[in-house]
Motif scaffolding. Sequence first.
Motif, PDB file in Angstrom:
ATOM      1  N   ALA A 151      -6.388 -14.669   5.829  1.00  0.00           N
ATOM      2  CA  ALA A 151      -5.213 -15.370   6.371  1.00  0.00           C
ATOM      3  C   ALA A 151      -4.933 -14.941   7.810  1.00  0.00           C
ATOM      4  O   ALA A 151      -4.595 -15.762   8.662  1.00  0.00           O
ATOM      5  CB  ALA A 151      -3.993 -15.107   5.498  1.00  0.00           C
ATOM      6  N   GLU A 152      -5.107 -13.655   8.090  1.00  0.00           N
ATOM      7  CA  GLU A 152      -4.797 -13.144   9.415  1.00  0.00           C
ATOM      8  C   GLU A 152      -5.876 -13.499  10.442  1.00  0.00           C
ATOM      9  O   GLU A 152      -5.563 -13.890  11.570  1.00  0.00           O
ATOM     10  CB  GLU A 152      -4.612 -11.628   9.350  1.00  0.00           C
ATOM     11  N   LYS A 153      -7.124 -13.372  10.060  1.00  0.00           N
ATOM     12  CA  LYS A 153      -8.207 -13.606  11.015  1.00  0.00           C
ATOM     13  C   LYS A 153      -8.523 -15.089  11.196  1.00  0.00           C
ATOM     14  O   LYS A 153      -8.660 -15.569  12.320  1.00  0.00           O
ATOM     15  CB  LYS A 153      -9.459 -12.847  10.585  1.00  0.00           C
ATOM     16  N   GLN A 154      -8.651 -15.816  10.096  1.00  0.00           N
ATOM     17  CA  GLN A 154      -9.016 -17.226  10.190  1.00  0.00           C
ATOM     18  C   GLN A 154      -7.798 -18.134  10.393  1.00  0.00           C
ATOM     19  O   GLN A 154      -7.885 -19.158  11.060  1.00  0.00           O
ATOM     20  CB  GLN A 154      -9.778 -17.653   8.934  1.00  0.00           C
ATOM     21  N   GLY A 155      -6.674 -17.747   9.803  1.00  0.00           N
ATOM     22  CA  GLY A 155      -5.477 -18.586   9.904  1.00  0.00           C
ATOM     23  C   GLY A 155      -4.484 -18.119  10.931  1.00  0.00           C
ATOM     24  O   GLY A 155      -3.472 -18.786  11.165  1.00  0.00           O
ATOM     25  N   LYS A 156      -4.750 -16.949  11.550  1.00  0.00           N
ATOM     26  CA  LYS A 156      -3.844 -16.393  12.570  1.00  0.00           C
ATOM     27  C   LYS A 156      -2.441 -16.185  12.016  1.00  0.00           C
ATOM     28  O   LYS A 156      -1.441 -16.307  12.738  1.00  0.00           O
ATOM     29  CB  LYS A 156      -3.782 -17.289  13.810  1.00  0.00           C
ATOM     30  N   MET A 157      -2.358 -15.885  10.731  1.00  0.00           N
ATOM     31  CA  MET A 157      -1.063 -15.691  10.078  1.00  0.00           C
ATOM     32  C   MET A 157      -0.761 -14.189  10.031  1.00  0.00           C
ATOM     33  O   MET A 157      -1.397 -13.447   9.286  1.00  0.00           O
ATOM     34  CB  MET A 157      -1.101 -16.270   8.668  1.00  0.00           C
ATOM     35  N   ARG A 158       0.175 -13.751  10.827  1.00  0.00           N
ATOM     36  CA  ARG A 158       0.507 -12.337  10.945  1.00  0.00           C
ATOM     37  C   ARG A 158       1.477 -11.908   9.843  1.00  0.00           C
ATOM     38  O   ARG A 158       2.440 -12.603   9.541  1.00  0.00           O
ATOM     39  CB  ARG A 158       1.114 -12.078  12.321  1.00  0.00           C
ATOM     40  N   TYR A 159       1.201 -10.741   9.264  1.00  0.00           N
ATOM     41  CA  TYR A 159       2.126 -10.175   8.287  1.00  0.00           C
ATOM     42  C   TYR A 159       3.384  -9.758   9.027  1.00  0.00           C
ATOM     43  O   TYR A 159       3.347  -8.890   9.893  1.00  0.00           O
ATOM     44  CB  TYR A 159       1.483  -8.964   7.594  1.00  0.00           C
ATOM     45  N   CYS A 160       4.516 -10.399   8.735  1.00  0.00           N
ATOM     46  CA  CYS A 160       5.709 -10.168   9.553  1.00  0.00           C
ATOM     47  C   CYS A 160       6.936  -9.791   8.730  1.00  0.00           C
ATOM     48  O   CYS A 160       8.065 -10.000   9.150  1.00  0.00           O
ATOM     49  CB  CYS A 160       6.006 -11.399  10.413  1.00  0.00           C
ATOM     50  N   THR A 161       6.710  -9.256   7.537  1.00  0.00           N
ATOM     51  CA  THR A 161       7.820  -8.781   6.732  1.00  0.00           C
ATOM     52  C   THR A 161       8.468  -7.592   7.433  1.00  0.00           C
ATOM     53  O   THR A 161       7.791  -6.642   7.799  1.00  0.00           O
ATOM     54  CB  THR A 161       7.340  -8.367   5.330  1.00  0.00           C
ATOM     55  N   GLY A 162       9.766  -7.632   7.637  1.00  0.00           N
ATOM     56  CA  GLY A 162      10.417  -6.589   8.412  1.00  0.00           C
ATOM     57  C   GLY A 162      11.307  -5.641   7.632  1.00  0.00           C
ATOM     58  O   GLY A 162      11.758  -4.626   8.155  1.00  0.00           O
ATOM     59  N   GLU A 163      11.568  -5.936   6.362  1.00  0.00           N
ATOM     60  CA  GLU A 163      12.459  -5.100   5.568  1.00  0.00           C
ATOM     61  C   GLU A 163      11.675  -4.360   4.495  1.00  0.00           C
ATOM     62  O   GLU A 163      10.916  -4.970   3.738  1.00  0.00           O
ATOM     63  CB  GLU A 163      13.548  -5.948   4.915  1.00  0.00           C
ATOM     64  N   PHE A 164      11.878  -3.041   4.430  1.00  0.00           N
ATOM     65  CA  PHE A 164      11.123  -2.220   3.491  1.00  0.00           C
ATOM     66  C   PHE A 164      12.057  -1.247   2.770  1.00  0.00           C
ATOM     67  O   PHE A 164      13.080  -0.824   3.315  1.00  0.00           O
ATOM     68  CB  PHE A 164      10.038  -1.416   4.225  1.00  0.00           C
ATOM     69  N   PHE A 165      11.677  -0.898   1.560  1.00  0.00           N
ATOM     70  CA  PHE A 165      12.401   0.124   0.818  1.00  0.00           C
ATOM     71  C   PHE A 165      12.040   1.500   1.378  1.00  0.00           C
ATOM     72  O   PHE A 165      10.899   1.744   1.760  1.00  0.00           O
ATOM     73  CB  PHE A 165      12.054   0.060  -0.675  1.00  0.00           C
ATOM     74  N   LYS A 166      13.006   2.399   1.414  1.00  0.00           N
ATOM     75  CA  LYS A 166      12.746   3.748   1.918  1.00  0.00           C
ATOM     76  C   LYS A 166      11.945   4.565   0.902  1.00  0.00           C
ATOM     77  O   LYS A 166      11.163   5.443   1.265  1.00  0.00           O
ATOM     78  CB  LYS A 166      14.071   4.448   2.238  1.00  0.00           C
TER      79      LYS A 166
END
Length: 241
Positions: A151-166
């Motif tokens: 998805a990232e290399k061929q589709g240029k779809m960047r993982y952009c999740t910004g909220e994470f559990f501590k």
Amino acid sequence: MKNYNYTGIMPESIELLSLNRFNDSKSFYEEHKQQLKDGVTVPMRQIVLDLSDFMYEIEPLADMNPVYAVSRIRRDTRRTKSKMLYRENLWLMLRRNKFAYPFAPSFWFEFWPGGYMYGLGMWANRQAVLDYVRQKIAAEPARWLAAVEKAEKQGKMRYCTGEFFKKDRLADCPEELKKYINAKHFEFANSKKDLKKLESVAIVKEIEKAFGASADLYKFLAEAYDNAFSEGEIRPDDYKR
């Protein structure tokens, strides 16, 4: 050669959409309603039609009704702090029926006066639902990482999740998986500022290429969703709650 329904979204239509929001007036909207429909709403519905056959190959249960897939210009202000009546952005969601399958993963496309964005995501108001995704990632890490890479290399779809559990959601989680396991939702997207692309079928081709490259990722999320659904973690009436 494929025939497209899409006729393009032109700069003057985007400008009118922005002016409509600026005026925030029912009388202004009613005066320009047909122009807005023809200039932005109809072309967005045309994108849905052009992607229908392609989407059914990825998700046979996809709800490709163009009327329901595309957002409205008039905002629903009942549960929002902002009481602006109209928006200057429009989006479409490609997914299973939201009433029958709440929280199902979805593809989406959006544009606004400053650019456009498309992506794939899965959100839920109960983290127990997304725990099924986390468990599946932990059980099939190689498959997940391969789907992400495609998805990232061929589709240029960047993982952009910004909220994470501590705190780690799963014990003994490998370091390379933590940014996925500990995410509060899952989202991959690509954004651009070149609105010129919206004037022709080039935008439809770009979206189709990106979504095609993300098909393995979608299927992974959909399988996890189906596990949660079959276990009763998701019910059709959840959307109304």
